[in-house]
Design a protein around this motif. Structure first.
Motif, short mmCIF file in Angstrom:
data_model
loop_
_atom_site.label_atom_id
_atom_site.label_comp_id
_atom_site.label_asym_id
_atom_site.label_seq_id
_atom_site.Cartn_x
_atom_site.Cartn_y
_atom_site.Cartn_z
N UNK A 130 -87.58 83.87 -83.78
CA UNK A 130 -86.69 83.49 -84.87
C UNK A 130 -86.31 82.02 -84.69
N UNK A 131 -86.15 81.29 -85.78
CA UNK A 131 -85.66 79.91 -85.72
C UNK A 131 -84.15 79.94 -85.93
N UNK A 132 -83.42 79.46 -84.92
CA UNK A 132 -81.96 79.41 -84.97
C UNK A 132 -81.49 77.98 -85.21
N UNK A 133 -80.21 77.85 -85.54
CA UNK A 133 -79.64 76.53 -85.75
C UNK A 133 -78.26 76.46 -85.14
N UNK A 134 -77.84 75.25 -84.82
CA UNK A 134 -76.47 74.98 -84.44
C UNK A 134 -76.09 73.64 -85.05
N UNK A 135 -74.79 73.44 -85.22
CA UNK A 135 -74.29 72.24 -85.89
C UNK A 135 -73.21 71.60 -85.02
N UNK A 136 -73.30 70.30 -84.83
CA UNK A 136 -72.23 69.53 -84.21
C UNK A 136 -71.55 68.78 -85.34
N UNK A 137 -70.40 69.27 -85.74
CA UNK A 137 -69.72 68.66 -86.88
C UNK A 137 -69.16 67.29 -86.53
N UNK A 138 -69.06 66.45 -87.52
CA UNK A 138 -68.54 65.09 -87.32
C UNK A 138 -67.20 65.14 -86.60
N UNK A 139 -67.11 64.45 -85.47
CA UNK A 139 -65.87 64.40 -84.70
C UNK A 139 -65.67 65.54 -83.73
N UNK A 140 -66.52 66.59 -83.78
CA UNK A 140 -66.37 67.74 -82.88
C UNK A 140 -66.91 67.40 -81.49
N UNK A 141 -66.41 68.10 -80.49
CA UNK A 141 -66.83 67.88 -79.11
C UNK A 141 -67.85 68.90 -78.64
N UNK A 142 -67.99 70.02 -79.34
CA UNK A 142 -68.91 71.07 -78.93
C UNK A 142 -69.73 71.54 -80.13
N UNK A 143 -70.95 71.96 -79.83
CA UNK A 143 -71.81 72.54 -80.84
C UNK A 143 -71.32 73.95 -81.19
N UNK A 144 -71.55 74.35 -82.43
CA UNK A 144 -71.18 75.69 -82.87
C UNK A 144 -72.16 76.73 -82.34
N UNK A 145 -71.74 78.00 -82.24
CA UNK A 145 -72.67 79.06 -81.82
C UNK A 145 -73.86 79.14 -82.76
N UNK A 146 -74.96 79.61 -82.22
CA UNK A 146 -76.21 79.69 -82.97
C UNK A 146 -76.08 80.65 -84.14
N UNK A 147 -76.80 80.35 -85.22
CA UNK A 147 -76.91 81.24 -86.37
C UNK A 147 -78.35 81.20 -86.86
N UNK A 148 -78.70 82.16 -87.70
CA UNK A 148 -80.07 82.25 -88.19
C UNK A 148 -80.38 81.08 -89.12
N UNK A 149 -81.53 80.45 -88.92
CA UNK A 149 -81.96 79.34 -89.77
C UNK A 149 -83.15 79.72 -90.63
N UNK A 150 -84.18 80.33 -90.02
CA UNK A 150 -85.37 80.68 -90.80
C UNK A 150 -86.15 81.76 -90.06
N UNK A 151 -86.61 82.77 -90.83
CA UNK A 151 -87.41 83.83 -90.24
C UNK A 151 -88.22 84.53 -91.33
N UNK A 152 -89.52 84.58 -91.17
CA UNK A 152 -90.37 85.47 -91.96
C UNK A 152 -90.54 86.72 -91.11
N UNK A 153 -90.07 87.88 -91.59
CA UNK A 153 -89.98 89.07 -90.74
C UNK A 153 -91.30 89.46 -90.08
N UNK A 154 -91.21 89.69 -88.77
CA UNK A 154 -92.35 90.12 -87.95
C UNK A 154 -93.51 89.13 -87.93
N UNK A 155 -93.19 87.85 -88.04
CA UNK A 155 -94.21 86.80 -87.91
C UNK A 155 -93.79 85.84 -86.81
N UNK A 156 -94.76 85.34 -86.09
CA UNK A 156 -94.49 84.29 -85.12
C UNK A 156 -94.19 82.99 -85.88
N UNK A 157 -93.19 82.24 -85.39
CA UNK A 157 -92.66 81.09 -86.14
C UNK A 157 -92.83 79.77 -85.38
#
Length: 674
Positions: free
Chosen positions: A351-378
């Motif tokens: 699965x392709x995950x994403x995280x975001x470091x918001x402007x001015x933040x000191x830590x990255x946010x927890x991972x969330x789903x970014x892109x997935x074609x079900x049951x396919x290698x990505x």
């Protein structure tokens, strides 16, 4: 004679239709063409009630929740998958695809290389031909018909009998097995090949299940992917289970997917409402940031992790191996990173995950789903901010597992990555030369360049794809850069300069060096040279980037900690007094003359001792004055304020050109090492 006269007298535009009709007449006897007998042999599936779904363990999370489904009417379903002969009565030109990849050569083998829209068009043609409604099965109809009253993993029990096995494993090249239909016993409903042979398109958009009892469900109201079911040849057995869910981009077609038909009215169930694809429910600022360029003083911020495991309650898939990042900046000041998570790099769970470091933040946010074609290698992801308000996401998508037979897809976002466009296939053949590499660039002409590994092996080369119209159309330029996982820049004279991993070239002394490739025709052909840099190997990927200020930046590794002989490890650096010292690990090099010389070389460390987890293949390492991160897949972006953001497999480094140009104090090196 009569056939010849009839064809010659019709309008030329209708010849194809007449040929299809005549082929259909020859392939299916006249006795089969009446209202009482169908072109496709069918069996009646009775109305009934069943529980749909599975235990949803690990990568099969999308099989939950198990829910009760009521199918209020019986329906007729194809005994077998549609064959070449049956499909080609509708589409004679498909015959040219017989035998592609060594598969499906004969009339009675399951048709493959058909998209969702091809399958729907066949059903519409057959409906007109017979005066009855033909369509694809809904996902619920398919699972009900497959189970045939069973709740075991397979309709016949816990395992597939040996005669169902057709190279049920992950392979890089398909084994040329027969796809002849009805070669294994039918289930109790009289249906053949519900487990294997080829995957089968279903009518539904793919989406999450609901726990509520459902009457004649039809899936989601919209989506990005259409459901496929049943698994195929050259696929591990677990993907052939009755409850296993797969899906594909509707335009996609490959050697593992065909379809079977249903003859019945369209179900009257109400589609589930599905929101447009968003990354999360969080608000993302759309306020344009005013970047303040920082030229001095020097800046180095200690590394922090950007791979942050999500909370279990988020139901975000997260596996043990997190690797291969890409990063870009957003116009609102945020940083956006993506990477894959998997148990195995050639797994379908990827699965392709994403995280975001918001402007001015000191830590990255927890991972969330970014892109997935079900049951396919990505495998393979890239991000780019084109500087004109558009983010680009490019990704590889496999037909099944591994990372060889990939298509390339592209999505865009104009709202700082909050929403993304429908995934559009930009390289439609499941083939080599499509394994996307982070580091997409925009040339001075405004063209986009995307590099892709040209093969799945460590000694393969790198392909170059170019779009001259903002990503609408892409062309493989045909040439190959030496080495895989390459980085690329455009030189001021328009030539392209690239560095890669492996395919190493001996220098004048016979020592193997990292290969340097140069093209003066936008990647159609390349010349190769030994660079001055040491080669890199497994678990390592370099960065080549032109900085906002003009110099070219290379970030690489001094050696491979497990494969380089001890007496060849490390390279020589100079301190602020010009004294030499040997350093190890990740370093940066700067060129001010378009790659001819690289006078600045510096380990990426501030000399302070740290014990860090690099994730991926890197794992734990020590950082100090002469040791930097030893391995990692690198990705980088430079924000408009001139800060360089470098990702390794898990860590985020921040520094600027002034820091790179500032020599390390020799006294500091001596103190830290003693």
């Amino acid at each position: 004679m009569y056939i010849f006269v009839y064809i010659c007298q019709i309008d030329m535009k209708n010849i194809q239709k007449v040929v299809a009709y005549l082929l259909g007449t020859f392939l299916f006897p006249v006795s089969m063409m009446g209202q009482s007998e169908e072109v496709i042999p069918l069996v009646t599936i009775p109305a009934g009630v069943f529980y749909m779904g599975g235990a949803a363990e690990g990568e099969d999370f999308d099989e939950a929740p198990i829910h009760q489904v009521v199918l209020t009417s019986s329906f007729k379903m194809g005994k077998t998958e549609v064959t070449n002969a049956q499909y080609e009565a509708f589409c004679p030109e498909h015959r040219a695809l017989r035998g592609k990849n060594g598969l499906s050569k004969e009339d009675d083998e399951a048709v493959i290389f058909v998209s969702y829209y091809d399958a729907v068009a066949f059903c519409e043609w057959l409906s007109r031909k017979e005066g009855k409604i033909y369509r694809l099965p809904t996902e619920a109809e398919w699972e009900y018909a497959c189970r045939a009253g069973s709740y075991y993993p397979f309709s016949m029990g816990d395992e597939l009998p040996s005669n169902y096995q057709k190279n049920q494993r992950v392979v890089r090249n398909y084994a040329p097995v027969s796809l002849k239909v009805a070669q294994t016993p039918p289930n109790t409903f009289g249906l053949y090949d519900m487990h294997g042979n080829v995957e089968e398109w279903c009518q539904d958009w793919y989406g999450p299940y609901s726990s509520e009892k459902q009457m004649d469900p039809v899936g989601q109201s919209n989506g990005c992917f259409r459901v496929t079911r049943g698994g195929s040849h050259n696929t591990p057995e677990k993907f052939l289970r009755s409850s296993n869910r797969m899906a594909m981009i509707p335009e996609d077609k490959h050697a593992q997917t065909g379809f079977r038909v249903v003859q019945a009215d369209y179900p009257k169930g109400k589609p589930q409402t599905m929101e447009p694809f968003v990354l999360s429910n969080q608000q993302i600022s759309q306020k344009m940031i005013s970047w303040k360029r920082k030229s001095s003083p020097s800046l180095f911020i200690p590394p922090i992790p950007f791979v942050i495991q999500p909370d279990c309650s988020s139901q975000t898939p997260f596996y043990k191996h997190n690797h291969q990042p890409a990063i870009t900046w957003c116009d609102n000041g945020d940083l956006l990173a993506i990477w894959f998570t998997a148990d195995n790099e050639n797994g379908r769970e990827m699965v392709v995950l994403t995280s975001r470091l918001r402007a001015g933040a000191k830590e990255w946010e927890p991972a969330s789903l970014f892109f997935k074609v079900p049951d396919r290698n990505m495998t393979g992801s890239a991000l780019l901010n084109d500087g004109c308000g558009t983010l680009y996401h490019l990704n590889g998508v496999e037909a099944s597992g591994d990372w060889q037979n990939l298509i390339m897809i592209q999505r865009i976002s104009k709202d700082n990555g909050k929403t993304w466009s429908y995934p559009r296939i930009i390289a439609s053949e499941h083939a080599k030369r499509h394994q996307v590499i982070a580091g997409t660039i925009k040339t001075k002409e405004g063209w986009l360049i995307q590099l892709c590994d040209a093969g799945p092996g460590g000694q393969d080369s790198t392909a170059i794809h170019v779009s001259r119209d903002g990503g609408e159309n892409w062309s493989d330029m045909g040439g190959s850069i030496a080495g895989i996982h390459a980085g690329i820049v455009q030189l001021k004279d328009g030539k392209l300069l690239a560095f890669g991993r492996n395919n190493n070239i001996p220098d004048s002394t016979g020592q193997l060096r990292m290969p340097m490739s140069i093209s003066d025709n936008m990647g159609k052909s390349w010349r190769y040279f030994a660079s001055e840099f040491p080669p890199i190997d497994g678990g390592q990927r370099l960065i080549l980037k032109r900085l906002n200020e003009g110099p070219i930046l290379l970030v690489s590794f001094t050696d491979h900690p497990l494969r380089t002989p001890k007496n060849e490890r490390g390279i020589i650096f100079k301190d602020d007094e010009g004294k030499e010292y040997r350093g190890y690990g990740m370093y940066a090099a700067l060129s001010y003359d378009e790659g001819k010389t690289w006078p600045v070389k510096k380990l990426i460390t501030d000399c302070n001792y740290r014990f860090l987890n690099g994730g991926g293949w890197t794992q734990f390492f020590e950082m100090d004055a002469t040791h930097a991160e030893p391995r990692g897949y690198l990705a980088a972006t430079q924000t408009p304020d001139n800060v360089i953001h470098l990702l390794t497999s898990r860590l985020h480094y921040r520094f600027n050109l002034a820091w790179l140009e500032e020599p390390i104090s020799g006294r500091y090196i001596h103190e830290k090492n003693h």
